[in-house]
Motif scaffolding. Sequence first.
Motif, PDB file in Angstrom:
ATOM      1  N   ASP A 101       0.852  -1.190   0.000  1.00  0.00           N
ATOM      2  CA  ASP A 101       0.000   0.000   0.000  1.00  0.00           C
ATOM      3  C   ASP A 101       0.885   1.236   0.000  1.00  0.00           C
ATOM      4  O   ASP A 101       2.065   1.171   0.373  1.00  0.00           O
ATOM      5  CB  ASP A 101      -0.902  -0.017   1.244  1.00  0.00           C
ATOM      6  CG  ASP A 101      -2.008   1.007   1.179  1.00  0.00           C
ATOM      7  OD1 ASP A 101      -2.243   1.569   0.081  1.00  0.00           O
ATOM      8  OD2 ASP A 101      -2.641   1.251   2.219  1.00  0.00           O
ATOM      9  N   GLU A 103       0.766   5.592   1.004  1.00  0.00           N
ATOM     10  CA  GLU A 103       0.021   6.597   1.764  1.00  0.00           C
ATOM     11  C   GLU A 103       0.829   7.889   1.789  1.00  0.00           C
ATOM     12  O   GLU A 103       2.059   7.863   1.862  1.00  0.00           O
ATOM     13  CB  GLU A 103      -0.209   6.090   3.194  1.00  0.00           C
ATOM     14  CG  GLU A 103      -1.093   6.971   4.031  1.00  0.00           C
ATOM     15  CD  GLU A 103      -1.327   6.352   5.398  1.00  0.00           C
ATOM     16  OE1 GLU A 103      -0.638   6.784   6.351  1.00  0.00           O
ATOM     17  OE2 GLU A 103      -2.184   5.461   5.508  1.00  0.00           O
ATOM     18  N   LYS A 116       3.829   0.678   2.437  1.00  0.00           N
ATOM     19  CA  LYS A 116       3.707  -0.473   3.326  1.00  0.00           C
ATOM     20  C   LYS A 116       4.422  -1.648   2.673  1.00  0.00           C
ATOM     21  O   LYS A 116       4.058  -2.071   1.577  1.00  0.00           O
ATOM     22  CB  LYS A 116       2.244  -0.805   3.578  1.00  0.00           C
ATOM     23  CG  LYS A 116       2.035  -1.788   4.703  1.00  0.00           C
ATOM     24  CD  LYS A 116       0.577  -1.903   5.069  1.00  0.00           C
ATOM     25  CE  LYS A 116       0.400  -2.758   6.292  1.00  0.00           C
ATOM     26  NZ  LYS A 116      -1.009  -2.843   6.688  1.00  0.00           N
TER      27      LYS A 116
END
Length: 144
Positions: A101, A103, A116
Amino acid sequence: MTLLEALYGRSCRSPIGCLDIGEGELIGWNLMHQALEKKKIINDRLKTTQSHRKSYSNICSRDLEFKEDDCVFLKVSPLKGVMRFGMKGKLSPRIPIAILDREVQKLRNKEISSAKVLWQNQQVEEATWEAEEEMKKKYPHLFE
């Protein structure tokens, strides 16, 4: 007397070791005499402990002699930093497998992008957030 002089027998710059004949009255004859006696006691005790340790090590250690075709057991420890296959734990080596992921954290003046990362020998729940810029520098193949 300093610890260096007591342990290694080196004279240091102390008033006791630097006195010439006739300068004993400055410090006091009794104080100087007591210090010199303590130095002798310490040296004697060091010699006795050294001889005790030497005799003990001579008794405990023995010379090993092997002949041809003798079977022996060698205990070999791995080099520092070499880990066993599949070792899992806090200090196990981390090799990234995939990026799960991304972010972006918005602060007052800047934005920080994080990724991640799923590491080898770890489960999805144990994936960690790492700085995306650092990961791109170290592992560019994960971002293709």
